[in-house]
Design a protein around this motif. Structure first.
Motif, PDB file in Angstrom:
ATOM      1  N   TYR A  39       0.860  -1.194   0.000  1.00 33.85           N
ATOM      2  CA  TYR A  39       0.000   0.000   0.000  1.00 33.85           C
ATOM      3  C   TYR A  39       0.887   1.232   0.000  1.00 33.85           C
ATOM      4  N   SER A  40       0.277   2.404  -0.267  1.00 30.97           N
ATOM      5  CA  SER A  40       1.082   3.628  -0.220  1.00 30.97           C
ATOM      6  C   SER A  40       0.795   4.366   1.079  1.00 30.97           C
ATOM      7  N   SER A  41       1.652   5.349   1.383  1.00 33.22           N
ATOM      8  CA  SER A  41       1.533   6.082   2.643  1.00 33.22           C
ATOM      9  C   SER A  41       0.132   6.701   2.802  1.00 33.22           C
ATOM     10  N   ASP A  64       4.056   7.027  -3.011  1.00 32.56           N
ATOM     11  CA  ASP A  64       2.743   7.315  -3.584  1.00 32.56           C
ATOM     12  C   ASP A  64       2.855   7.541  -5.093  1.00 32.56           C
ATOM     13  N   GLY A  65       1.781   7.313  -5.824  1.00 33.63           N
ATOM     14  CA  GLY A  65       1.696   7.634  -7.250  1.00 33.63           C
ATOM     15  C   GLY A  65       2.712   6.866  -8.085  1.00 33.63           C
ATOM     16  N   GLU A  66       3.153   7.494  -9.188  1.00 33.87           N
ATOM     17  CA  GLU A  66       4.054   6.796 -10.130  1.00 33.87           C
ATOM     18  C   GLU A  66       5.377   6.413  -9.466  1.00 33.87           C
ATOM     19  N   GLY A  96      -4.626   0.139  -3.267  1.00 32.22           N
ATOM     20  CA  GLY A  96      -4.346   1.521  -3.658  1.00 32.22           C
ATOM     21  C   GLY A  96      -4.854   1.801  -5.055  1.00 32.22           C
ATOM     22  N   GLY A  97      -4.362   2.899  -5.623  1.00 31.92           N
ATOM     23  CA  GLY A  97      -4.712   3.262  -7.000  1.00 31.92           C
ATOM     24  C   GLY A  97      -4.023   2.323  -7.977  1.00 31.92           C
ATOM     25  N   GLY A  98      -4.145   2.634  -9.263  1.00 34.57           N
ATOM     26  CA  GLY A  98      -3.580   1.782 -10.303  1.00 34.57           C
ATOM     27  C   GLY A  98      -2.072   1.609 -10.174  1.00 34.57           C
ATOM     28  N   THR A 101      -1.611  -1.265  -7.542  1.00 36.90           N
ATOM     29  CA  THR A 101      -2.013  -2.604  -8.011  1.00 36.90           C
ATOM     30  C   THR A 101      -1.110  -3.064  -9.156  1.00 36.90           C
ATOM     31  N   ASP A 102      -0.624  -2.119  -9.982  1.00 35.45           N
ATOM     32  CA  ASP A 102       0.319  -2.504 -11.050  1.00 35.45           C
ATOM     33  C   ASP A 102       1.619  -3.058 -10.454  1.00 35.45           C
ATOM     34  N   LEU A 103       2.141  -2.372  -9.426  1.00 31.70           N
ATOM     35  CA  LEU A 103       3.391  -2.818  -8.798  1.00 31.70           C
ATOM     36  C   LEU A 103       3.181  -4.143  -8.058  1.00 31.70           C
ATOM     37  N   PRO A 121      -8.581  -2.105  -5.350  1.00 27.28           N
ATOM     38  CA  PRO A 121      -8.407  -0.760  -5.902  1.00 27.28           C
ATOM     39  C   PRO A 121      -9.122   0.289  -5.056  1.00 27.28           C
ATOM     40  N   THR A 122      -8.508   1.466  -4.941  1.00 22.70           N
ATOM     41  CA  THR A 122      -9.083   2.524  -4.087  1.00 22.70           C
ATOM     42  C   THR A 122      -9.384   3.803  -4.867  1.00 22.70           C
ATOM     43  N   THR A 123      -9.168   3.799  -6.188  1.00 25.57           N
ATOM     44  CA  THR A 123      -9.525   4.950  -7.026  1.00 25.57           C
ATOM     45  C   THR A 123     -10.545   4.471  -8.071  1.00 25.57           C
ATOM     46  N   VAL A 124     -11.230   5.413  -8.694  1.00 26.48           N
ATOM     47  CA  VAL A 124     -12.177   5.016  -9.755  1.00 26.48           C
ATOM     48  C   VAL A 124     -11.401   4.343 -10.886  1.00 26.48           C
ATOM     49  N   ALA A 125     -10.254   4.949 -11.275  1.00 23.87           N
ATOM     50  CA  ALA A 125      -9.462   4.378 -12.371  1.00 23.87           C
ATOM     51  C   ALA A 125      -9.005   2.963 -12.039  1.00 23.87           C
ATOM     52  N   GLY A 126      -8.639   2.750 -10.782  1.00 22.27           N
ATOM     53  CA  GLY A 126      -8.207   1.414 -10.364  1.00 22.27           C
ATOM     54  C   GLY A 126      -9.352   0.420 -10.417  1.00 22.27           C
ATOM     55  N   VAL A 128     -12.232   0.483 -12.198  1.00 22.73           N
ATOM     56  CA  VAL A 128     -12.843   0.154 -13.497  1.00 22.73           C
ATOM     57  C   VAL A 128     -11.816  -0.273 -14.542  1.00 22.73           C
ATOM     58  N   ASP A 129     -10.523  -0.066 -14.229  1.00 24.46           N
ATOM     59  CA  ASP A 129      -9.541  -0.293 -15.281  1.00 24.46           C
ATOM     60  C   ASP A 129      -8.313  -1.071 -14.782  1.00 24.46           C
ATOM     61  N   ALA A 130      -7.477  -0.415 -13.961  1.00 25.09           N
ATOM     62  CA  ALA A 130      -6.164  -0.995 -13.669  1.00 25.09           C
ATOM     63  C   ALA A 130      -6.224  -2.368 -12.994  1.00 25.09           C
ATOM     64  N   LYS A 144       6.352   4.752 -19.892  1.00 26.40           N
ATOM     65  CA  LYS A 144       5.472   4.145 -18.887  1.00 26.40           C
ATOM     66  C   LYS A 144       5.120   2.708 -19.261  1.00 26.40           C
ATOM     67  N   ASN A 145       4.971   1.866 -18.271  1.00 33.24           N
ATOM     68  CA  ASN A 145       4.440   0.496 -18.429  1.00 33.24           C
ATOM     69  C   ASN A 145       5.223  -0.361 -19.417  1.00 33.24           C
ATOM     70  N   LEU A 146       6.532  -0.081 -19.580  1.00 23.45           N
ATOM     71  CA  LEU A 146       7.286  -0.847 -20.585  1.00 23.45           C
ATOM     72  C   LEU A 146       7.733  -2.210 -20.047  1.00 23.45           C
ATOM     73  N   THR A 165     -12.740   9.626   0.145  1.00 22.65           N
ATOM     74  CA  THR A 165     -11.574  10.491   0.395  1.00 22.65           C
ATOM     75  C   THR A 165     -10.823  10.856  -0.894  1.00 22.65           C
ATOM     76  N   LEU A 166     -11.249  10.289  -2.008  1.00 19.10           N
ATOM     77  CA  LEU A 166     -10.528  10.553  -3.265  1.00 19.10           C
ATOM     78  C   LEU A 166     -10.779  11.994  -3.725  1.00 19.10           C
ATOM     79  N   GLY A 167      -9.739  12.682  -4.153  1.00 21.44           N
ATOM     80  CA  GLY A 167      -9.883  14.070  -4.621  1.00 21.44           C
ATOM     81  C   GLY A 167     -10.744  14.139  -5.873  1.00 21.44           C
ATOM     82  N   VAL A 218     -17.998  -4.258 -18.795  1.00 15.63           N
ATOM     83  CA  VAL A 218     -17.479  -4.028 -20.152  1.00 15.63           C
ATOM     84  C   VAL A 218     -16.044  -4.540 -20.229  1.00 15.63           C
ATOM     85  N   LYS A 219     -15.216  -4.158 -19.253  1.00 17.02           N
ATOM     86  CA  LYS A 219     -13.808  -4.565 -19.337  1.00 17.02           C
ATOM     87  C   LYS A 219     -13.687  -6.087 -19.204  1.00 17.02           C
ATOM     88  N   ALA A 220     -14.472  -6.675 -18.292  1.00 12.14           N
ATOM     89  CA  ALA A 220     -14.403  -8.127 -18.088  1.00 12.14           C
ATOM     90  C   ALA A 220     -14.774  -8.854 -19.373  1.00 12.14           C
TER      91      ALA A 220
HETATM   92  N1  LIG Z   1      -2.853  -2.412 -15.440  1.00 11.32           N
HETATM   93  C1  LIG Z   1      -3.733  -1.780 -16.180  1.00 11.32           C
HETATM   94  O1  LIG Z   1      -4.470  -2.375 -16.981  1.00 11.32           O
HETATM   95  C2  LIG Z   1      -3.862  -0.303 -16.022  1.00 11.32           C
HETATM   96  C3  LIG Z   1      -4.970   0.352 -16.590  1.00 11.32           C
HETATM   97  C4  LIG Z   1      -5.103   1.721 -16.371  1.00 11.32           C
HETATM   98  C5  LIG Z   1      -4.160   2.411 -15.629  1.00 11.32           C
HETATM   99  N2  LIG Z   1      -3.094   1.730 -15.106  1.00 11.32           N
HETATM  100  C6  LIG Z   1      -2.084   2.438 -14.325  1.00 11.32           C
HETATM  101  O2  LIG Z   1      -2.739   3.002 -13.170  1.00 11.32           O
HETATM  102  C7  LIG Z   1      -2.036   4.170 -12.781  1.00 11.32           C
HETATM  103  C8  LIG Z   1      -3.045   5.278 -12.562  1.00 11.32           C
HETATM  104  O3  LIG Z   1      -3.928   4.863 -11.544  1.00 11.32           O
HETATM  105  P1  LIG Z   1      -4.674   5.917 -10.612  1.00 11.32           P
HETATM  106  O4  LIG Z   1      -5.338   6.920 -11.451  1.00 11.32           O
HETATM  107  O5  LIG Z   1      -5.471   5.118  -9.641  1.00 11.32           O
HETATM  108  O6  LIG Z   1      -3.459   6.695  -9.936  1.00 11.32           O
HETATM  109  P2  LIG Z   1      -2.658   6.556  -8.560  1.00 11.32           P
HETATM  110  O7  LIG Z   1      -2.463   5.157  -8.157  1.00 11.32           O
HETATM  111  O8  LIG Z   1      -1.439   7.395  -8.744  1.00 11.32           O
HETATM  112  O9  LIG Z   1      -3.614   7.274  -7.523  1.00 11.32           O
HETATM  113  C9  LIG Z   1      -3.897   8.645  -7.678  1.00 11.32           C
HETATM  114  C10 LIG Z   1      -3.728   9.378  -6.347  1.00 11.32           C
HETATM  115  O10 LIG Z   1      -4.837   9.077  -5.524  1.00 11.32           O
HETATM  116  C11 LIG Z   1      -4.392   8.720  -4.221  1.00 11.32           C
HETATM  117  N3  LIG Z   1      -5.385   7.805  -3.692  1.00 11.32           N
HETATM  118  C12 LIG Z   1      -5.601   6.524  -4.043  1.00 11.32           C
HETATM  119  N4  LIG Z   1      -6.693   6.060  -3.437  1.00 11.32           N
HETATM  120  C13 LIG Z   1      -7.161   7.060  -2.669  1.00 11.32           C
HETATM  121  C14 LIG Z   1      -8.277   7.194  -1.807  1.00 11.32           C
HETATM  122  N5  LIG Z   1      -9.158   6.208  -1.645  1.00 11.32           N
HETATM  123  N6  LIG Z   1      -8.454   8.370  -1.152  1.00 11.32           N
HETATM  124  C15 LIG Z   1      -7.591   9.391  -1.344  1.00 11.32           C
HETATM  125  N7  LIG Z   1      -6.533   9.338  -2.151  1.00 11.32           N
HETATM  126  C16 LIG Z   1      -6.327   8.181  -2.817  1.00 11.32           C
HETATM  127  C17 LIG Z   1      -3.041   8.113  -4.429  1.00 11.32           C
HETATM  128  O11 LIG Z   1      -2.317   8.169  -3.233  1.00 11.32           O
HETATM  129  C18 LIG Z   1      -2.487   8.996  -5.553  1.00 11.32           C
HETATM  130  O12 LIG Z   1      -1.916  10.162  -5.016  1.00 11.32           O
HETATM  131  C19 LIG Z   1      -1.046   4.490 -13.877  1.00 11.32           C
HETATM  132  O13 LIG Z   1       0.247   4.118 -13.459  1.00 11.32           O
HETATM  133  C20 LIG Z   1      -1.495   3.625 -15.044  1.00 11.32           C
HETATM  134  O14 LIG Z   1      -0.429   3.255 -15.876  1.00 11.32           O
HETATM  135  C21 LIG Z   1      -2.941   0.407 -15.290  1.00 11.32           C
END
Ligand SMILES: NC(=O)c1ccc[n+]([C@@H]2O[C@H](COP(=O)([O-])OP(=O)(O)OC[C@H]3O[C@@H](n4cnc5c(N)ncnc54)[C@H](O)[C@@H]3O)[C@@H](O)[C@H]2O)c1
Length: 352
Positions: A39-41, A64-66, A96-98, A101-103, A121-126, A128-130, A144-146, A165-167, A218-220
């Motif tokens: 997890y991240s800080s 945190d983040g990238e 955590g975010g994407g 979960t990628d790491l 996953p704890t973000t919307v992007a995470g 529905v996608d990551a 990225k992602n190489l 809590t997500l911004g 959709v993704k599944a």
């Molecule tokens: N593996 C895949 O198929 C796939 C698909 C899409 C994206 N990704 C990868 O995902 C990453 C982007 O993911 P992301 O948008 O989630 O970014 P991220 O993981 O950087 O999270 C964004 C920010 O939100 C914070 N955060 C996370 N959860 C939180 C919460 N619940 N409350 C408050 N803050 C929170 C994080 O600390 C970070 O600062 C990229 O590295 C991208 O390459 C991978």
């Protein structure tokens, strides 16, 4: 209400949506001796509350983040798994975010040539996608992602309470991928978000869960039919060709979803320039994304830098650029016979 979606990839796994992550995770760990929680800080306080009865938990905090997706973090995670004696009957959990979960997924893919992992996953992007689809990896100095592997999780646990809590900026960026799923497959997503702004959506937890469930479905479905990305999975790249170029050009100052939002409007315009899509559908792209507060334009003078970057897209074949386009809302097609002046015209329409 909890919903479960099954993903059929190299093994079948469940995505449980609307669960309580702590309770569900406890039940998911019975077969493992040791578990590494990665997890991240930003997540520290919530993670430390998690204490299952019968499993030995090891806590691993990363940047945190990238910053999490570097060879240095991966190296320390490997060393730490080694020092803790992780074997094939142990597992990694990425919370955590994407980026996390990628790491975590890639550490699991590479440790002992592959151990189990669970994504939380704890973000919307995470959500529905990551976390869905089995792509794991880190960044390299060349992009990225190489570096990565296909390694599907054993389970994905989506607890939408994380999102409180997500911004706003990260929430909206994640919604760009949700809306993309509406444009390419599930047009009901567009009906659900149409006329709503970010605050309206955030205030409606039932709607948020519905949007996440639909996007995961959709993704599944797409991943299940084309796990290793030949053509079927490319539809998920709708809006991503220009989006990736913009991410690089902006030196990653834009969120991925923000760059994709601009790329979606560009892709719709390109299809219209090619005579494939009507103007009303193009306008719909802009209206929905504008209302969510996502960017839909980019500086005109950037085109000379963006055009060469389009060639780096993984869908390109030789010198031929390829785009995912639409012939109608919800109907994708591949656009291959495209020349520079058509691209420039489509870009002019989104230029600020
Ligand atoms: N593996 C895949 O198929 C796939 C698909 C899409 C994206 N990704 C990868 O995902 C990453 C982007 O993911 P992301 O948008 O989630 O970014 P991220 O993981 O950087 O999270 C964004 C920010 O939100 C914070 N955060 C996370 N959860 C939180 C919460 N619940 N409350 C408050 N803050 C929170 C994080 O600390 C970070 O600062 C990229 O590295 C991208 O390459 C991978």
């Amino acid at each position: 209400m909890t919903r479960t979606i099954h993903v059929h990839a190299e093994h079948e796994y469940e995505v449980v949506i609307g669960c309580d992550w702590q309770a569900t995770l406890k039940h998911s760990l019975d077969s493992y001796t040791r578990v590494a929680l990665v997890y991240s800080s930003a997540m520290r306080d919530q993670i430390k509350e998690f204490k299952p009865d019968n499993t030995e938990i090891h806590y691993f905090e990363v940047s945190d983040g990238e910053g999490a997706k570097t060879s240095q973090s991966l190296q320390s995670l490997w060393n730490w798994l080694g020092a803790a004696g992780f074997t094939r009957s142990d597992a990694v959990v990425g919370i955590g975010g994407g980026t996390i979960t990628d790491l975590a997924g890639f550490a699991a893919a590479s440790w002992l040539r592959g151990i189990d992992w669970i994504a939380i996953p704890t973000t919307v992007a995470g959500m529905v996608d990551a976390a869905i689809g089995g792509k794991t990896g880190i960044n390299s100095d060349y992009g990225k992602n190489l570096i990565g592997a296909f390694h599907s999780p054993k389970r994905v646990l989506i607890d939408t309470s994380w999102l409180t809590t997500l911004g706003d900026r990260d929430f909206a960026a994640g919604l760009a991928e949700v809306v993309k799923c509406g444009f390419i497959v599930d047009t009901q997503i567009l009906d659900l978000v149409s006329g709503k702004n970010l605050a309206d959506i955030r205030a409606d937890s039932v709607l948020v869960q519905d949007l996440i469930t639909r996007s995961v479905a959709v993704k599944a479905h797409v991943v299940g039919s084309d796990f290793k990305e030949t053509f079927g999975r490319e539809v998920l790249n709708y809006g991503h060709t220009l989006g990736h170029a913009i991410e690089i050009h902006s030196k990653y100052s834009l969120r991925h979803g923000e760059a994709v939002a601009i790329g979606l409007v560009f892709a719709a315009n390109l299809a219209e320039v090619k005579g494939l899509l009507d103007l009303k559908s193009v306008q719909m792209h802009k209206q929905i994304l504008d209302r969510l507060g996502l960017p839909t334009t980019y500086p005109g003078q950037a085109w000379q830098h963006l055009y060469p970057l389009l060639a780096l897209d993984k869908k390109s074949r030789g010198h031929q650029l390829r785009f995912v386009g639409l012939s109608a809302i919800g109907a994708t097609l591949r656009i291959e016979d495209v020349n520079e002046s058509e691209l420039a015209l489509a870009y002019e329409r989104i230029s600020s």
